[in-house]
Design a protein around this motif. Structure first.
Motif, PDB file in Angstrom:
ATOM      1  N   ARG A   1       0.807  -1.226   0.000  1.00  0.00           N
ATOM      2  CA  ARG A   1       0.000   0.000   0.000  1.00  0.00           C
ATOM      3  C   ARG A   1       0.835   1.270   0.000  1.00  0.00           C
ATOM      4  NH1 ARG A   1      -2.836  -3.978   1.982  1.00  0.00           N
ATOM      5  NH2 ARG A   1      -5.093  -4.052   1.689  1.00  0.00           N
ATOM      6  N   CYS A   2       0.151   2.359  -0.399  1.00  0.00           N
ATOM      7  CA  CYS A   2       0.786   3.676  -0.398  1.00  0.00           C
ATOM      8  C   CYS A   2       0.953   4.122   1.051  1.00  0.00           C
ATOM      9  CB  CYS A   2      -0.104   4.644  -1.164  1.00  0.00           C
ATOM     10  SG  CYS A   2       0.290   6.375  -0.915  1.00  0.00           S
ATOM     11  N   ASP A   3       2.154   4.619   1.409  1.00  0.00           N
ATOM     12  CA  ASP A   3       2.418   5.051   2.787  1.00  0.00           C
ATOM     13  C   ASP A   3       1.591   6.266   3.186  1.00  0.00           C
ATOM     14  OD1 ASP A   3       4.166   3.063   3.257  1.00  0.00           O
ATOM     15  OD2 ASP A   3       5.980   4.256   2.988  1.00  0.00           O
ATOM     16  N   ALA A   4       1.179   7.062   2.188  1.00  0.00           N
ATOM     17  CA  ALA A   4       0.490   8.316   2.506  1.00  0.00           C
ATOM     18  C   ALA A   4      -1.020   8.123   2.644  1.00  0.00           C
ATOM     19  CB  ALA A   4       0.786   9.355   1.434  1.00  0.00           C
ATOM     20  N   CYS A   5      -1.645   7.378   1.710  1.00  0.00           N
ATOM     21  CA  CYS A   5      -3.113   7.310   1.742  1.00  0.00           C
ATOM     22  C   CYS A   5      -3.627   5.892   1.942  1.00  0.00           C
ATOM     23  CB  CYS A   5      -3.704   7.918   0.480  1.00  0.00           C
ATOM     24  SG  CYS A   5      -3.411   6.942  -0.990  1.00  0.00           S
ATOM     25  N   GLY A   6      -2.780   4.885   1.819  1.00  0.00           N
ATOM     26  CA  GLY A   6      -3.224   3.514   2.062  1.00  0.00           C
ATOM     27  C   GLY A   6      -3.839   2.837   0.851  1.00  0.00           C
ATOM     28  N   GLU A   7      -3.831   3.535  -0.307  1.00  0.00           N
ATOM     29  CA  GLU A   7      -4.359   2.931  -1.533  1.00  0.00           C
ATOM     30  C   GLU A   7      -3.491   1.735  -1.927  1.00  0.00           C
ATOM     31  OE1 GLU A   7      -7.034   3.786  -3.126  1.00  0.00           O
ATOM     32  OE2 GLU A   7      -6.830   2.913  -5.116  1.00  0.00           O
ATOM     33  N   LYS A   8      -4.143   0.669  -2.381  1.00  0.00           N
ATOM     34  CA  LYS A   8      -3.372  -0.510  -2.799  1.00  0.00           C
ATOM     35  C   LYS A   8      -2.554  -0.181  -4.031  1.00  0.00           C
ATOM     36  CE  LYS A   8      -4.150  -5.142  -1.827  1.00  0.00           C
ATOM     37  NZ  LYS A   8      -4.740  -6.447  -2.005  1.00  0.00           N
TER      38      LYS A   8
ATOM     39  N   ARG B   1       4.302   5.926  -8.804  1.00  0.00           N
ATOM     40  CA  ARG B   1       3.529   6.871  -7.987  1.00  0.00           C
ATOM     41  C   ARG B   1       2.178   6.275  -7.661  1.00  0.00           C
ATOM     42  NH1 ARG B   1       5.234  11.921  -7.076  1.00  0.00           N
ATOM     43  NH2 ARG B   1       7.117  12.553  -8.156  1.00  0.00           N
ATOM     44  N   CYS B   2       1.667   6.686  -6.477  1.00  0.00           N
ATOM     45  CA  CYS B   2       0.346   6.212  -6.061  1.00  0.00           C
ATOM     46  C   CYS B   2      -0.681   6.754  -7.041  1.00  0.00           C
ATOM     47  CB  CYS B   2       0.050   6.714  -4.646  1.00  0.00           C
ATOM     48  SG  CYS B   2      -1.627   6.391  -4.105  1.00  0.00           S
ATOM     49  N   ARG B   3      -1.598   5.896  -7.502  1.00  0.00           N
ATOM     50  CA  ARG B   3      -2.564   6.380  -8.506  1.00  0.00           C
ATOM     51  C   ARG B   3      -3.664   7.203  -7.859  1.00  0.00           C
ATOM     52  NH1 ARG B   3      -6.484   1.731  -8.589  1.00  0.00           N
ATOM     53  NH2 ARG B   3      -5.508   0.306  -7.144  1.00  0.00           N
ATOM     54  N   LYS B   4      -3.755   7.188  -6.534  1.00  0.00           N
ATOM     55  CA  LYS B   4      -4.807   7.979  -5.881  1.00  0.00           C
ATOM     56  C   LYS B   4      -4.292   9.351  -5.445  1.00  0.00           C
ATOM     57  CE  LYS B   4      -8.233   7.518  -2.178  1.00  0.00           C
ATOM     58  NZ  LYS B   4      -8.449   6.810  -0.916  1.00  0.00           N
ATOM     59  N   CYS B   5      -3.144   9.379  -4.725  1.00  0.00           N
ATOM     60  CA  CYS B   5      -2.680  10.669  -4.192  1.00  0.00           C
ATOM     61  C   CYS B   5      -1.400  11.148  -4.853  1.00  0.00           C
ATOM     62  CB  CYS B   5      -2.489  10.569  -2.675  1.00  0.00           C
ATOM     63  SG  CYS B   5      -1.091   9.567  -2.193  1.00  0.00           S
ATOM     64  N   GLY B   6      -0.780  10.331  -5.679  1.00  0.00           N
ATOM     65  CA  GLY B   6       0.395  10.783  -6.421  1.00  0.00           C
ATOM     66  C   GLY B   6       1.701  10.744  -5.651  1.00  0.00           C
ATOM     67  N   THR B   7       1.674  10.251  -4.409  1.00  0.00           N
ATOM     68  CA  THR B   7       2.908  10.155  -3.633  1.00  0.00           C
ATOM     69  C   THR B   7       3.842   9.140  -4.286  1.00  0.00           C
ATOM     70  OG1 THR B   7       1.639  10.578  -1.651  1.00  0.00           O
ATOM     71  CG2 THR B   7       3.842   9.669  -1.331  1.00  0.00           C
ATOM     72  N   ARG B   8       5.133   9.498  -4.308  1.00  0.00           N
ATOM     73  CA  ARG B   8       6.099   8.554  -4.862  1.00  0.00           C
ATOM     74  C   ARG B   8       6.190   7.328  -3.941  1.00  0.00           C
ATOM     75  NH1 ARG B   8      11.446   7.382  -5.771  1.00  0.00           N
ATOM     76  NH2 ARG B   8      12.155   8.380  -3.861  1.00  0.00           N
TER      77      ARG B   8
HETATM   78 ZN   LIG Z   1      -1.449   7.363  -2.010  1.00  0.00          ZN
END
Ligand SMILES: [Zn+2]
Length: 257
Positions: free
Chosen positions: A220-227, A245-252
Motif C-alpha cells: 500500500r501507499c504510505d500516505a493514503c493507504g491505496e493498494k 507513484r500512487c494512482r490515488k494521491c500521487g505520492t512517490r
Molecule cells: Zn497514495
C-alpha cells in the motif's frame, strides 16, 4: 496462530485473571459480612491495580489493532505514546519515593514524599511524552506496530534496569527502618512488577505482529493507504528507472523491499 490472535489471547487471559481475582475476593468474604461495605475495601485495590495494568496496556496497544497508512499516525498513536510516557513516569515517580525513603533521616516522617513524587511523575510524564513524540517523528518510516514494539521493548529494559537500581536503596532503607512493609523500595519494586506485566506482552508479541503487517504495508501507499498496482515488467524483467507513484494521491512509492 496469527500474530494478532496472540495479542487478543493475551488480553483475554489478563481479563480472566482480573475476573478471577475479583471472584476470589468476593468468595473469601465471611458470611454474614462483618460490615455491609467491607467487601469494597478489599475490591478497590484490585480495581486500581487491574485498571492500571489492563487500562494502560490497552492504550499502548490501541494503534496496533488495525494497520493504517504509515504517514497517517492519528489519535490512537498519540494516545499510545502518551500512555507509554505515563508508564515511564510512574516508574520514575516510584523510584523517586525509594530515593527519598533511602535518604531521609530516621526521625523524618517523610510527609513531603507523596506530593514530591506526584510532582516528579507529572514532570516525567510531560518530558516522556515530548521524547516519545520526538522519537515517533524521527522514525516516520516505522509502522505503528514497530513503533509500539520498540517503545514496549525500551520500557521493559528500563524496568529491569530500575529493579536493579533499587537494590542499593533497599539496603539503605533496611538498615534504618523497623517497619519495612511500606518501604519506598518495596513500592518501587511493586511498580516495576506492574509495569513489567504491562509491557512484557506487547514487547514479546508485537514484533511478530509487525512482521505480519509489513506485507500489508508493502502493498500500500504510505500516505493514503491505496493498494499499489503491480508494475508490469518488460519482457526482459527490467522495471526501472521509472518511478512508481500512487494512482490515488500521487505520492512517490518506495520500491518494494
Ligand atoms: Zn497514495
Amino acid at each position: 496462530m496469527q500474530a494478532v490472535a496472540r495479542v487478543k489471547w493475551l488480553l483475554i487471559v489478563e481479563l480472566s485473571l482480573f475476573a478471577m481475582a475479583i471472584v476470589m475476593v468476593i468468595g473469601s468474604q465471611p458470611t454474614p459480612p462483618i460490615h455491609p461495605n467491607s467487601i469494597w475495601k478489599d475490591l478497590v485495590p484490585i480495581f486500581w491495580v487491574g485498571g492500571f495494568v489492563i487500562g494502560l496496556q490497552s492504550l499502548l496497544l490501541l494503534p496496533t489493532w488495525r494497520p493504517k497508512p504509515k504517514k497517517k499516525r492519528g489519535v490512537p498513536v498519540w494516545i499510545s505514546l502518551g500512555a507509554g510516557a505515563f508508564i515511564c513516569a510512574s516508574l520514575v515517580g516510584m523510584f523517586s519515593i525509594a530515593v527519598m525513603d533511602a535518604l531521609r533521616e530516621k526521625a523524618d516522617q517523610g510527609t513531603y514524599m507523596l506530593p514530591a513524587a506526584l510532582t516528579v511523575t507529572a514532570i516525567a510524564w510531560v518530558v516522556g511524552t515530548v521524547l516519545f513524540v520526538g522519537f515517533a517523528a524521527a522514525h516516520r518510516d516505522l509502522s505503528r506496530e514497530w513503533l509500539v514494539a520498540r517503545i514496549s521493548k525500551g520500557i521493559l529494559k528500563g524496568t529491569a534496569f530500575e529493579a536493579l537500581a533499587i537494590v542499593p536503596l533497599d539496603i539503605m532503607i533496611r538498615k534504618k527502618t523497623d517497619c519495612y512493609c511500606a518501604a519506598g523500595s518495596v513500592l518501587a519494586w511493586a511498580m516495576c512488577f506492574a509495569v513489567g506485566v504491562i509491557v512484557f506482552g506487547p514487547a514479546a508479541l508485537l514484533p511478530a505482529l509487525a512482521r505480519d503487517r509489513d506485507a500489508w504495508y508493502r502493498q500500500r501507499c504510505d500516505a493514503c493507504g491505496e493498494k499499489r498496482e503491480a508494475v508490469d515488467a518488460t519482457a526482459d524483467g527490467y522495471r526501472g528507472p521509472t518511478e512508481e507513484r500512487c494512482r490515488k494521491c500521487g505520492t512517490r512509492l518506495t520500491p518494494p523491499a
